[in-house]
Design a protein around this motif. Sequence first.
Motif, PDB file in Angstrom:
ATOM      1  N   LYS A 179       0.822  -1.196   0.000  1.00 40.97           N
ATOM      2  CA  LYS A 179       0.000   0.000   0.000  1.00 40.97           C
ATOM      3  C   LYS A 179       0.861   1.253   0.000  1.00 40.97           C
ATOM      4  CE  LYS A 179      -3.911  -2.107   2.454  1.00 40.97           C
ATOM      5  NZ  LYS A 179      -4.833  -1.997   3.622  1.00 40.97           N
ATOM      6  N   VAL A 180       0.273   2.329  -0.499  1.00 37.47           N
ATOM      7  CA  VAL A 180       0.931   3.639  -0.491  1.00 37.47           C
ATOM      8  C   VAL A 180      -0.064   4.642   0.081  1.00 37.47           C
ATOM      9  CG1 VAL A 180       1.922   5.479  -1.904  1.00 37.47           C
ATOM     10  CG2 VAL A 180       2.361   3.104  -2.496  1.00 37.47           C
ATOM     11  N   ALA A 181       0.411   5.496   0.979  1.00 39.55           N
ATOM     12  CA  ALA A 181      -0.437   6.536   1.553  1.00 39.55           C
ATOM     13  C   ALA A 181       0.238   7.885   1.378  1.00 39.55           C
ATOM     14  CB  ALA A 181      -0.693   6.258   3.033  1.00 39.55           C
ATOM     15  N   PHE A 182      -0.456   8.811   0.731  1.00 36.81           N
ATOM     16  CA  PHE A 182       0.069  10.147   0.487  1.00 36.81           C
ATOM     17  C   PHE A 182      -0.879  11.183   1.090  1.00 36.81           C
ATOM     18  CE2 PHE A 182       1.791   8.180  -3.608  1.00 36.81           C
ATOM     19  CZ  PHE A 182       3.099   8.123  -3.151  1.00 36.81           C
ATOM     20  N   GLU A 183      -0.325  12.334   1.426  1.00 37.12           N
ATOM     21  CA  GLU A 183      -1.124  13.481   1.838  1.00 37.12           C
ATOM     22  C   GLU A 183      -0.756  14.672   0.978  1.00 37.12           C
ATOM     23  OE1 GLU A 183      -1.027  14.370   5.991  1.00 37.12           O
ATOM     24  OE2 GLU A 183      -1.520  12.318   6.608  1.00 37.12           O
ATOM     25  N   LEU A 184      -1.766  15.311   0.399  1.00 38.34           N
ATOM     26  CA  LEU A 184      -1.560  16.479  -0.451  1.00 38.34           C
ATOM     27  C   LEU A 184      -2.421  17.627   0.054  1.00 38.34           C
ATOM     28  CD1 LEU A 184      -1.602  15.261  -4.189  1.00 38.34           C
ATOM     29  CD2 LEU A 184       0.317  16.309  -2.991  1.00 38.34           C
ATOM     30  N   ALA A 185      -1.823  18.795   0.168  1.00 36.75           N
ATOM     31  CA  ALA A 185      -2.572  20.003   0.500  1.00 36.75           C
ATOM     32  C   ALA A 185      -2.616  20.894  -0.727  1.00 36.75           C
ATOM     33  CB  ALA A 185      -1.918  20.740   1.665  1.00 36.75           C
ATOM     34  N   VAL A 186      -3.825  21.260  -1.160  1.00 35.72           N
ATOM     35  CA  VAL A 186      -3.979  22.195  -2.276  1.00 35.72           C
ATOM     36  C   VAL A 186      -4.023  23.579  -1.654  1.00 35.72           C
ATOM     37  CG1 VAL A 186      -5.285  22.732  -4.354  1.00 35.72           C
ATOM     38  CG2 VAL A 186      -5.432  20.442  -3.357  1.00 35.72           C
ATOM     39  N   GLN A 187      -3.049  24.421  -1.985  1.00 33.43           N
ATOM     40  CA  GLN A 187      -2.894  25.658  -1.233  1.00 33.43           C
ATOM     41  C   GLN A 187      -2.374  26.814  -2.083  1.00 33.43           C
ATOM     42  OE1 GLN A 187       0.057  23.601   1.293  1.00 33.43           O
ATOM     43  NE2 GLN A 187       1.460  25.270   0.795  1.00 33.43           N
ATOM     44  N   LYS A 188      -2.494  27.992  -1.509  1.00 36.89           N
ATOM     45  CA  LYS A 188      -1.918  29.183  -2.114  1.00 36.89           C
ATOM     46  C   LYS A 188      -0.469  29.324  -1.669  1.00 36.89           C
ATOM     47  CE  LYS A 188      -6.353  31.559  -2.347  1.00 36.89           C
ATOM     48  NZ  LYS A 188      -7.154  32.731  -1.918  1.00 36.89           N
ATOM     49  N   GLY A 189       0.322  30.032  -2.473  1.00 36.38           N
ATOM     50  CA  GLY A 189       1.729  30.180  -2.147  1.00 36.38           C
ATOM     51  C   GLY A 189       2.316  31.448  -2.719  1.00 36.38           C
ATOM     52  N   SER A 190       3.600  31.636  -2.488  1.00 35.38           N
ATOM     53  CA  SER A 190       4.322  32.789  -2.994  1.00 35.38           C
ATOM     54  C   SER A 190       5.655  32.307  -3.547  1.00 35.38           C
ATOM     55  CB  SER A 190       4.551  33.796  -1.853  1.00 35.38           C
ATOM     56  OG  SER A 190       5.215  34.949  -2.323  1.00 35.38           O
ATOM     57  N   SER A 191       5.904  32.573  -4.821  1.00 36.09           N
ATOM     58  CA  SER A 191       7.089  32.049  -5.512  1.00 36.09           C
ATOM     59  C   SER A 191       7.950  33.176  -6.038  1.00 36.09           C
ATOM     60  CB  SER A 191       6.666  31.137  -6.671  1.00 36.09           C
ATOM     61  OG  SER A 191       5.873  30.065  -6.208  1.00 36.09           O
ATOM     62  N   GLN A 192       9.266  32.968  -6.009  1.00 42.38           N
ATOM     63  CA  GLN A 192      10.221  33.971  -6.476  1.00 42.38           C
ATOM     64  C   GLN A 192      10.751  33.583  -7.849  1.00 42.38           C
ATOM     65  OE1 GLN A 192      13.933  36.506  -4.598  1.00 42.38           O
ATOM     66  NE2 GLN A 192      13.838  34.336  -4.154  1.00 42.38           N
ATOM     67  N   PHE A 193      10.062  34.038  -8.888  1.00 44.13           N
ATOM     68  CA  PHE A 193      10.519  33.774 -10.246  1.00 44.13           C
ATOM     69  C   PHE A 193      11.602  34.764 -10.655  1.00 44.13           C
ATOM     70  CE2 PHE A 193       6.068  32.278 -10.173  1.00 44.13           C
ATOM     71  CZ  PHE A 193       6.276  30.945 -10.500  1.00 44.13           C
ATOM     72  N   PHE A 194      11.520  35.981 -10.115  1.00 42.91           N
ATOM     73  CA  PHE A 194      12.499  37.029 -10.405  1.00 42.91           C
ATOM     74  C   PHE A 194      13.108  37.497  -9.084  1.00 42.91           C
ATOM     75  CE2 PHE A 194       9.151  37.221 -13.624  1.00 42.91           C
ATOM     76  CZ  PHE A 194       9.899  37.046 -14.779  1.00 42.91           C
ATOM     77  N   GLU A 195      14.398  37.722  -9.091  1.00 40.17           N
ATOM     78  CA  GLU A 195      15.124  38.056  -7.860  1.00 40.17           C
ATOM     79  C   GLU A 195      14.493  39.262  -7.161  1.00 40.17           C
ATOM     80  OE1 GLU A 195      19.703  38.941  -6.369  1.00 40.17           O
ATOM     81  OE2 GLU A 195      19.244  38.713  -8.497  1.00 40.17           O
ATOM     82  N   GLY A 196      14.146  39.056  -5.903  1.00 35.89           N
ATOM     83  CA  GLY A 196      13.580  40.135  -5.110  1.00 35.89           C
ATOM     84  C   GLY A 196      12.107  40.380  -5.346  1.00 35.89           C
ATOM     85  N   LYS A 197      11.488  39.614  -6.225  1.00 33.04           N
ATOM     86  CA  LYS A 197      10.071  39.779  -6.548  1.00 33.04           C
ATOM     87  C   LYS A 197       9.327  38.485  -6.218  1.00 33.04           C
ATOM     88  CE  LYS A 197      10.416  43.855  -8.693  1.00 33.04           C
ATOM     89  NZ  LYS A 197       9.663  45.075  -8.325  1.00 33.04           N
ATOM     90  N   PHE A 198       8.214  38.611  -5.508  1.00 32.29           N
ATOM     91  CA  PHE A 198       7.427  37.433  -5.160  1.00 32.29           C
ATOM     92  C   PHE A 198       6.087  37.461  -5.883  1.00 32.29           C
ATOM     93  CE2 PHE A 198      10.603  37.495  -1.917  1.00 32.29           C
ATOM     94  CZ  PHE A 198      10.850  36.161  -1.663  1.00 32.29           C
ATOM     95  N   THR A 199       5.722  36.311  -6.431  1.00 36.86           N
ATOM     96  CA  THR A 199       4.512  36.169  -7.229  1.00 36.86           C
ATOM     97  C   THR A 199       3.544  35.244  -6.506  1.00 36.86           C
ATOM     98  OG1 THR A 199       5.811  36.412  -9.260  1.00 36.86           O
ATOM     99  CG2 THR A 199       3.615  35.457  -9.476  1.00 36.86           C
ATOM    100  N   GLU A 200       2.289  35.644  -6.433  1.00 35.26           N
ATOM    101  CA  GLU A 200       1.277  34.792  -5.819  1.00 35.26           C
ATOM    102  C   GLU A 200       0.973  33.612  -6.744  1.00 35.26           C
ATOM    103  OE1 GLU A 200      -1.274  37.910  -3.134  1.00 35.26           O
ATOM    104  OE2 GLU A 200      -1.759  37.790  -5.275  1.00 35.26           O
ATOM    105  N   THR A 201       0.993  32.401  -6.198  1.00 36.03           N
ATOM    106  CA  THR A 201       0.843  31.183  -6.990  1.00 36.03           C
ATOM    107  C   THR A 201      -0.005  30.167  -6.227  1.00 36.03           C
ATOM    108  OG1 THR A 201       2.968  30.438  -6.095  1.00 36.03           O
ATOM    109  CG2 THR A 201       2.992  31.394  -8.307  1.00 36.03           C
ATOM    110  N   TYR A 202      -0.285  29.029  -6.886  1.00 37.55           N
ATOM    111  CA  TYR A 202      -0.941  27.882  -6.261  1.00 37.55           C
ATOM    112  C   TYR A 202       0.035  26.702  -6.305  1.00 37.55           C
ATOM    113  CZ  TYR A 202      -5.654  30.031  -6.680  1.00 37.55           C
ATOM    114  OH  TYR A 202      -6.764  30.839  -6.582  1.00 37.55           O
ATOM    115  N   GLY A 203      -0.136  25.775  -5.381  1.00 39.74           N
ATOM    116  CA  GLY A 203       0.700  24.586  -5.403  1.00 39.74           C
ATOM    117  C   GLY A 203       0.078  23.450  -4.618  1.00 39.74           C
ATOM    118  N   TYR A 204       0.652  22.262  -4.801  1.00 34.84           N
ATOM    119  CA  TYR A 204       0.288  21.093  -4.011  1.00 34.84           C
ATOM    120  C   TYR A 204       1.349  20.889  -2.944  1.00 34.84           C
ATOM    121  CZ  TYR A 204      -3.032  19.834  -7.722  1.00 34.84           C
ATOM    122  OH  TYR A 204      -4.076  19.834  -8.630  1.00 34.84           O
ATOM    123  N   SER A 205       0.968  21.076  -1.676  1.00 34.86           N
ATOM    124  CA  SER A 205       1.907  20.944  -0.559  1.00 34.86           C
ATOM    125  C   SER A 205       3.149  21.788  -0.792  1.00 34.86           C
ATOM    126  CB  SER A 205       2.281  19.474  -0.344  1.00 34.86           C
ATOM    127  OG  SER A 205       1.147  18.719   0.001  1.00 34.86           O
ATOM    128  N   GLY A 206       2.982  22.923  -1.416  1.00 33.30           N
ATOM    129  CA  GLY A 206       4.086  23.817  -1.714  1.00 33.30           C
ATOM    130  C   GLY A 206       3.606  25.073  -2.402  1.00 33.30           C
TER     131      GLY A 206
END
Length: 476
Positions: free
Chosen positions: A61-88
């Motif tokens: 058997k395999v058991a996983f947990e995933l959280a569907v959530q909002k996040g903040s990612s740095q695609f450009f240095e010093g700039k943060f972009t609002e994003t979505y992710g799974y457990s991240g």
Amino acid sequence: MTLKLSRRHFIKGLGVTVASIALSRFVFLPAGCSSGSKKTAFSNRLPIPPLLKNTSTDPNKVAFELAVQKGSSQFFEGKFTETYGYSGNFLGPVLRVKRGQEVNIKVKNLLGEVTTVHWHGALVPGEMDGGPHQTIATGGEWNPHFVIDQPSATIWYHAHPLGKTGEQVYKGLVGVFIIDDEVSQKLNIPKDYGINDIPLVVQDRRFAEDSSLPYQLSADDLLHGLMGNTILVNGAISPVLDVKTVKMRFRLLNGSNARIYNFTLSDKSKFTQIASDTGFLEKPLEMDTLELSPGERAEVIVDFSSHAAGDVITLESEGLKIMEFVVKEKASDTIAIPGELTTISKIAATAAAKTRVFRLTAGSERAGINGLQMNMAKGMDTVHENVKLGDTEIWEVIDNTGMPHPFHIHGVHFQVLDRNGEAPPANELGWKDTVLVHTQEKVRLIATFKQKGIFMFHCHNLEHEDAGMMLQYEAK
């Protein structure tokens, strides 16, 4: 045999999306980008999505947990972009399982809006498919469970809510799902995850001047699908992967909303395709161009042994520079790509109990399939096609529009019989779940329907899907 599978497409349009904030366990934070000009140098390290921890102690058997959530990612240095992710923050961890295992997943929706999680390419009953039927309310939880009964493959998971798939995928709700079996374990191919076996999730995005990702569709975006001006790989812009002079396996996923890629290497060298959407090809194929439409996957092996330390090879697509491979040092391996990979039982056209015809229409005609659209008001109430469980059928998909459409069927794997009456390219002779249908082309698919339930079939250009180019069938 050398294949050249490059085709030109009418690709046009741009579009974009917003998100929010949250804490995460897995972080994709590409660094080293200049936030001034969006034309960055290849200076970011390629992020490698982490493997999600299996919390089960039972080997069956395999058991996983995933959280569907909002996040903040740095695609450009010093700039943060609002994003979505799974457990991240953006994208999700890799789910890795073995054939025969029972999979149990706890999905918690922390997104603040309704979502679903579709296991794209997984052979599961309709109630576990994660399409628009299996909605997860805000703050709610979904606990799908199924047994893996299919060959080794690189499949994936992504959001699939009715009318909102394009936006949620664009914001980051995409992850890789790897299935292993005895065949994959015995083959002498690269299989050390993160070392010589690397997933590459290729997506395009259009960033605003403030580095945000607004999902604002123009009329052109609605017609042709959203296509951005910046390419991401595993959530990084212009990434670099250091390699040695050995054979490397790349699991390519076109996770874009609408863009079709024709992958090539800048030095014009050849690579070897070993798998398509849902499993290995019978034999490895040497090629110099690989076409992938949204939703399609391919596993390829690139041999860097002829290069010298310091060489730089760029992965490209029709003028777009996607990422760089930098040869850091000389090395050797014992990998020899086998002449045969697996055995695929061909389904004869004479085995089909029924042939169905699906015409894709758009433009001045009503956009949809056979003149029908998914009824967003009625939602999931209408079953458009009834399939007898266990039957083999031929589905003829005809593109009557002025643009190509990737056609995806949930709940089944199919084989491509022909394109306009001619044999398909050799790399389409394996098992697939998504196929690109070109303008004014008829593609015949054959499949045996073994999963019970209601499933979607649709264009995997996500703006087209959300606009109604999607219907559903029931197998019973």
